[in-house]
Design a protein around this motif. Structure first.
Motif, mmCIF file in Angstrom:
data_model
loop_
_atom_site.group_PDB
_atom_site.id
_atom_site.type_symbol
_atom_site.label_atom_id
_atom_site.label_comp_id
_atom_site.label_asym_id
_atom_site.label_seq_id
_atom_site.Cartn_x
_atom_site.Cartn_y
_atom_site.Cartn_z
ATOM 1 N N GLY A 65 3.826 -13.637 5.287
ATOM 2 C CA GLY A 65 3.909 -14.754 4.128
ATOM 3 C C GLY A 65 2.697 -14.934 2.987
ATOM 4 O O GLY A 65 2.640 -15.695 2.594
ATOM 5 N N LEU A 66 1.852 -13.836 3.340
ATOM 6 C CA LEU A 66 0.629 -14.209 2.606
ATOM 7 C C LEU A 66 0.276 -13.067 1.400
ATOM 8 O O LEU A 66 1.220 -12.167 1.664
ATOM 9 C CB LEU A 66 -0.666 -13.743 3.563
ATOM 10 C CG LEU A 66 -0.808 -14.798 4.603
ATOM 11 C CD1 LEU A 66 -1.876 -14.455 5.493
ATOM 12 C CD2 LEU A 66 -1.232 -16.312 4.115
ATOM 13 N N PRO A 67 -0.410 -13.103 0.404
ATOM 14 C CA PRO A 67 -0.388 -12.064 -0.629
ATOM 15 C C PRO A 67 -1.184 -10.881 -0.190
ATOM 16 O O PRO A 67 -1.969 -10.942 0.749
ATOM 17 C CB PRO A 67 -1.648 -12.759 -1.488
ATOM 18 C CG PRO A 67 -1.344 -14.241 -1.302
ATOM 19 C CD PRO A 67 -1.184 -14.379 0.247
ATOM 20 N N LEU A 68 -0.532 -9.697 -0.509
ATOM 21 C CA LEU A 68 -1.019 -8.637 -0.120
ATOM 22 C C LEU A 68 -1.367 -7.796 -1.391
ATOM 23 O O LEU A 68 -0.680 -7.662 -2.323
ATOM 24 C CB LEU A 68 0.085 -7.685 0.697
ATOM 25 C CG LEU A 68 -0.505 -6.350 1.267
ATOM 26 C CD1 LEU A 68 -1.358 -6.383 2.104
ATOM 27 C CD2 LEU A 68 0.798 -5.650 1.782
ATOM 28 N N VAL A 69 -2.728 -7.274 -1.603
ATOM 29 C CA VAL A 69 -3.392 -6.659 -2.763
ATOM 30 C C VAL A 69 -3.266 -5.332 -2.259
ATOM 31 O O VAL A 69 -3.543 -4.592 -1.472
ATOM 32 C CB VAL A 69 -4.545 -7.098 -3.070
ATOM 33 C CG1 VAL A 69 -5.216 -6.498 -4.155
ATOM 34 C CG2 VAL A 69 -4.634 -8.747 -3.161
ATOM 35 N N ASN A 70 -2.588 -4.504 -3.300
ATOM 36 C CA ASN A 70 -2.791 -3.068 -3.768
ATOM 37 C C ASN A 70 -4.063 -2.679 -4.273
ATOM 38 O O ASN A 70 -4.103 -2.727 -5.524
ATOM 39 C CB ASN A 70 -1.572 -2.342 -4.471
ATOM 40 C CG ASN A 70 -1.470 -1.148 -4.354
ATOM 41 O OD1 ASN A 70 -2.551 -0.207 -4.195
ATOM 42 N ND2 ASN A 70 -0.277 -0.395 -4.643
ATOM 43 N N HIS A 71 -4.903 -2.271 -3.447
ATOM 44 C CA HIS A 71 -6.395 -2.140 -3.901
ATOM 45 C C HIS A 71 -6.503 -0.723 -5.040
ATOM 46 O O HIS A 71 -7.273 -0.724 -5.667
ATOM 47 C CB HIS A 71 -7.334 -1.972 -2.847
ATOM 48 C CG HIS A 71 -7.472 -3.330 -2.310
ATOM 49 N ND1 HIS A 71 -7.972 -4.479 -2.580
ATOM 50 C CD2 HIS A 71 -7.255 -3.570 -0.900
ATOM 51 C CE1 HIS A 71 -7.934 -5.428 -1.844
ATOM 52 N NE2 HIS A 71 -7.256 -4.948 -0.630
ATOM 53 N N ASP A 72 -5.554 -0.087 -4.757
ATOM 54 C CA ASP A 72 -5.417 1.429 -5.548
ATOM 55 C C ASP A 72 -4.958 0.992 -6.955
ATOM 56 O O ASP A 72 -5.492 1.653 -8.134
ATOM 57 C CB ASP A 72 -4.470 2.311 -4.844
ATOM 58 C CG ASP A 72 -4.979 2.708 -3.647
ATOM 59 O OD1 ASP A 72 -6.105 2.875 -3.292
ATOM 60 O OD2 ASP A 72 -4.058 3.007 -2.819
ATOM 61 N N THR A 73 -4.144 -0.179 -7.349
ATOM 62 C CA THR A 73 -3.947 -0.093 -8.567
ATOM 63 C C THR A 73 -4.484 -1.668 -9.214
ATOM 64 O O THR A 73 -4.294 -1.950 -10.144
ATOM 65 C CB THR A 73 -2.302 -0.636 -8.715
ATOM 66 O OG1 THR A 73 -1.800 -1.443 -7.813
ATOM 67 C CG2 THR A 73 -1.533 0.877 -8.264
#
Length: 271
Positions: free
Chosen positions: A165-173
């Protein structure tokens, strides 16, 4: 009849010529010179207009760089190091290598750690829910999980994890534009310089007393000061019932990570 038409044509033609001459001199008098470098730099920029540089858009950044005659303090996060290097070369400068940065979420109140106590049934907006109350977990400082950060991201680099239920960051993009940071009404998203001395942070923003904070989230900072006492370098202080790590003093010894009884301190480093 024909003479009237001829006179009308001559008169209108004369007025047109006089007006054209006047407009020419006025345009020359008030014309604004624009340095051609602006167009060149604007073409080098990605055109995302994300505002991560602090300016209204890519062209505004280009204008600021040319006007200042320098790229100092005027980098494009979306373009990355290659774009900034090209622009610096265009301005006759050498680009300085910036410290690696990373978008972090300063809340670990997942569905497991902070179970819902209420059912929110209204506008799907974090900003609106924040004004309406504490949220489904009853924590007035935690992530609301309604995705304002997701809507703000133009690069599809952040999403709400269905499991946590938390934000998940795609660090590659992720281009570190900061749009998600501005969109979060609870200021739990932060872009941090990731170096050895500041890859440690308190993943909690709750300023309530420990007992109240723990009622709503089992990984909340309870201001027990164990981390403060464990730190031999004076890098941790507890203010307003919340621990704070000063990255300029932190040596990444990680004693605070292992000593936190609730697991509120996270790190990218290996213990």
């Amino acid at each position: 009849m024909s003479e009237t038409i001829v006179y009308a044509v001559i008169t209108l033609g004369g007025i047109g010529i006089v007006a054209a001459v006047i407009l020419y001199f006025v345009s020359q008098k008030f014309k604004v010179y624009e340095d051609p470098k602006i167009d060149v730099i604007a073409d080098l920029l990605p055109g995302a207009n994300c505002g991560g540089c602090g300016y209204a858009g890519c062209r505004a950044l280009a204008e600021a760089i040319v006007k200042a005659g320098s790229t100092e303090g005027k980098a494009c996060p979306a373009g990355g190091s290659n774009t900034n290097t090209q622009i610096a070369a265009m301005m006759g400068e050498t680009a300085t290598e910036s410290s690696p940065r990373r978008t972090i979420i300063r809340c670990n109140g997942s569905l497991e750690n902070a179970p819902h106590k209420y059912n929110y049934d209204s506008i799907t907006s974090c900003a609106f829910a924040h004004m309406s109350g504490a949220g489904e977990s009853a924590c007035a400082y935690g992530c609301l999980g309604l995705g304002d950060c997701v809507k703000a991201c133009k690069f599809d680099s952040i999403a709400i994890d269905k499991t946590t239920g938390l934000p998940l960051v795609n660090h590659d993009t992720c281009v570190l534009c900061g749009a998600c940071v501005k969109a979060c009404p609870r200021n739990i998203i932060e872009i941090r310089n990731i170096q050895e001395n500041n890859a440690v942070w308190v993943s909690c923003m709750n300023k309530e007393k420990g007992v109240d904070a723990k009622k709503n989230c089992k990984v909340a900072c309870i201001a027990c000061r164990k981390c403060e006492k464990a730190c031999e370098f004076g890098a941790i202080t507890v203010e307003n019932n919340l621990a704070f790590i000063d990255s300029t003093k932190c040596t990444a010894c990680l004693k605070c990570v292992g000593g936190c009884p609730t697991g509120a301190i996270l790190t990218l480093l290996k213990a």
